[in-house]
Design an enzyme around this catalytic site. Structure first.
Site, PDB file in Angstrom:
ATOM      1  N   GLY A 160      21.146  -2.500  32.592  1.00 23.33           N
ATOM      2  CA  GLY A 160      22.410  -1.538  32.593  1.00 23.33           C
ATOM      3  C   GLY A 160      23.073  -1.745  31.381  1.00 23.33           C
ATOM      4  O   GLY A 160      22.649  -1.945  30.231  1.00 23.33           O
TER       5      GLY A 160
ATOM      6  N   GLN B 294      17.312  -0.525  30.579  1.00 20.97           N
ATOM      7  CA  GLN B 294      17.722   0.014  31.563  1.00 20.97           C
ATOM      8  C   GLN B 294      17.798  -0.784  32.750  1.00 20.97           C
ATOM      9  O   GLN B 294      19.067  -0.742  33.373  1.00 20.97           O
ATOM     10  CB  GLN B 294      16.730   1.140  31.879  1.00 20.97           C
ATOM     11  CG  GLN B 294      17.002   2.206  32.820  1.00 20.97           C
ATOM     12  CD  GLN B 294      17.997   3.249  32.265  1.00 20.97           C
ATOM     13  OE1 GLN B 294      18.145   3.202  31.153  1.00 20.97           O
ATOM     14  NE2 GLN B 294      18.953   3.581  33.044  1.00 20.97           N
ATOM     15  N   ILE B 295      17.011  -2.041  33.066  1.00 20.46           N
ATOM     16  CA  ILE B 295      17.338  -2.803  34.268  1.00 20.46           C
ATOM     17  C   ILE B 295      18.795  -3.574  34.076  1.00 20.46           C
ATOM     18  O   ILE B 295      19.281  -3.845  34.800  1.00 20.46           O
ATOM     19  CB  ILE B 295      16.057  -3.550  34.451  1.00 20.46           C
ATOM     20  CG1 ILE B 295      14.928  -2.884  34.689  1.00 20.46           C
ATOM     21  CG2 ILE B 295      16.515  -4.731  35.192  1.00 20.46           C
ATOM     22  CD1 ILE B 295      13.853  -3.535  34.802  1.00 20.46           C
TER      23      ILE B 295
ATOM     24  N   GLU C  21       1.472  -0.491   9.950  1.00 21.02           N
ATOM     25  CA  GLU C  21       0.188  -0.549  10.174  1.00 21.02           C
ATOM     26  C   GLU C  21      -0.688   0.628  10.726  1.00 21.02           C
ATOM     27  O   GLU C  21      -1.564   0.243  11.546  1.00 21.02           O
ATOM     28  CB  GLU C  21      -0.249  -1.931  10.628  1.00 21.02           C
ATOM     29  CG  GLU C  21       0.489  -3.048   9.937  1.00 21.02           C
ATOM     30  CD  GLU C  21      -0.284  -4.619  10.332  1.00 21.02           C
ATOM     31  OE1 GLU C  21      -0.388  -4.722  11.436  1.00 21.02           O
ATOM     32  OE2 GLU C  21      -0.552  -5.669   9.646  1.00 21.02           O
TER      33      GLU C  21
ATOM     34  N   LEU D 299       0.968  -1.311   0.018  1.00 20.38           N
ATOM     35  CA  LEU D 299      -0.036   0.179   0.003  1.00 20.38           C
ATOM     36  C   LEU D 299       0.940   1.073  -0.033  1.00 20.38           C
ATOM     37  O   LEU D 299       0.769   2.347  -0.954  1.00 20.38           O
ATOM     38  CB  LEU D 299      -0.758  -0.088   1.199  1.00 20.38           C
ATOM     39  CG  LEU D 299      -1.643   1.109   1.396  1.00 20.38           C
ATOM     40  CD1 LEU D 299      -2.655   1.496   0.321  1.00 20.38           C
ATOM     41  CD2 LEU D 299      -2.382   1.311   2.770  1.00 20.38           C
TER      42      LEU D 299
END
Ligand code: FAD
Length: 327
Positions: free
Chosen positions: A286, A283-284, A310, A72
């Site tokens: 590191g 982030q967790i 989409e 599309l």
């Protein structure tokens, strides 16, 4: 998800969602490849095709003997797909197609391409028609294959039509209904998120939850913060905050035809939440979250497509606003 008479497995849409979820849990690119093939290309043929088109294409698409793509988007027509410029001009019993499409998933491997082209420019959006094309024919060419941030195992590329002649039997659906049919097809893709959300699982939430389960890396975190309950609690809060418990339930997804309310907000919610979950996961972890060895950064890159493909998040907001203002 198609009936057995067309070579399908006869499963329902929820089963299909579960399959995509499970594929995406391991690699979102594979989920994307199967989704573009199934709920975009094959589903358009299933929903809009003649009996002859369905019997010709669906069995081979169902076994993946043929791979499908669905086109599309154009360089000048993305969110505003009504601005499609590629054109099909009537020529005797058939059509001559010219133009180009961009960002087409599976294009470089597909044997079948469903594409939307203008057949009546004066009729604007209602002058866009769908065609089902065999990619091996003269006049169908492939352009650039994109080098992407994420979803790198899935090919995204350009499709070019250069005086591509097709018989009238290659038109898919009624003349001028290609745009409206595309919106129904896109709803089917977005439902992948909506349906799954009802069960607190989703194609695009999968990458989000999967990164928290990246076993070796998570073990490392446990080892690194064993006695620090404050830090551990903060990590827990981050995890809980991502797949939020309150999920949109308005409307009912209906992949087999009608456009439904509630799909836009589910798509928006799931994709934004998945991006947030992956951000928090990096982030967790590191520094390890930033390193390729741990598998977390890949989901962070892959998941971003959910807020773009989409229908972007901004377009979902517009859809929701329109529905609210109408209500
Ligand atoms: C990896 C990948 C795979 C894809 N696969 C397919 C595929 O198989 N088939 C296919 O047809 N397409 C595919 N796409 C295209 C995708 O659907 C489009 O990228 C998407 O619809 C956005 O269009 P665009 O890129 O032209 O951005 P634009 O429409 O130019 O948008 C640019 C920015 O402007 C914002 N914006 C645009 N209009 C408005 C508005 N009215 N109000 C507020 N903000 C607005 C957007 O939200 C976005 O932030 C794929 C794209 C990618 C990246």
């Amino acid at each position: 998800m198609f009936p057995e008479e067309y070579g399908g497995a006869g499963l329902d849409y929820i089963s299909y969602c579960i399959i995509i979820e499970e594929l995406a849990r391991i690699d979102p690119s594979i989920g994307l490849i199967v989704a573009a093939h199934t709920s975009l290309c094959s589903n358009h043929i299933y929903l809009a095709g003649t009996e002859e088109q369905k019997r010709h294409y669906l069995p081979k698409l169902g076994t993946a003997e043929w791979i499908g793509c669905w086109s599309l988007t154009e360089p000048e027509a993305g969110s505003d797909a009504g601005g499609t410029r590629s054109q099909a001009v009537r020529d005797g019993d058939g059509w001559v197609l010219n133009g180009s499409k961009t960002f087409c998933t599976n294009a470089h491997y597909a044997q079948v391409c469903v594409a939307m082209l203008v057949t009546d420019r004066a009729a604007s959006q209602h002058g866009i028609s769908a065609f089902v094309l065999d990619t091996g024919v003269a006049g169908f060419r492939l352009g650039r294959k994109e080098d992407k941030l994420g979803m790198r195992a899935s090919a995204t590329g350009e499709v070019i039509f250069g005086d591509l002649r097709v018989p009238a039997s290659q038109m898919l659906g009624k003349p001028g209904e290609g745009f409206v049919d595309s919106l129904r097809i896109l709803d089917g893709g977005r439902i992948l998120d909506r349906r799954a959300l009802g069960r607190n699982r989703a194609r695009c939430l999968r990458p989000g939850t999967q990164v928290f389960q990246a076993a070796p890396a998570v073990r490392t975190i446990h080892l690194r913060v064993p006695g620090d309950s404050t830090q551990a609690r903060q990590h827990g809060d981050r995890y809980r905050g991502c797949p939020a418990p309150h999920l949109p339930r308005r409307g009912h997804a209906h992949p087999q035809g009608r456009r439904e309310q509630g799909i836009g907000d589910a798509k928006l919610f799931a994709s934004e939440m998945a991006v947030r979950a992956c951000d928090e996961a990096v982030q967790i972890h590191g520094g390890y979250g930033f390193i390729k060895d741990y598998g977390v950064e890949k989901f962070y890159r892959d998941v971003k497509l959910c807020t773009i493909g989409e229908g972007t998040s901004e377009i979902q907001r517009l859809v929701i606003a329109r529905q609210l203002l109408k209500a």
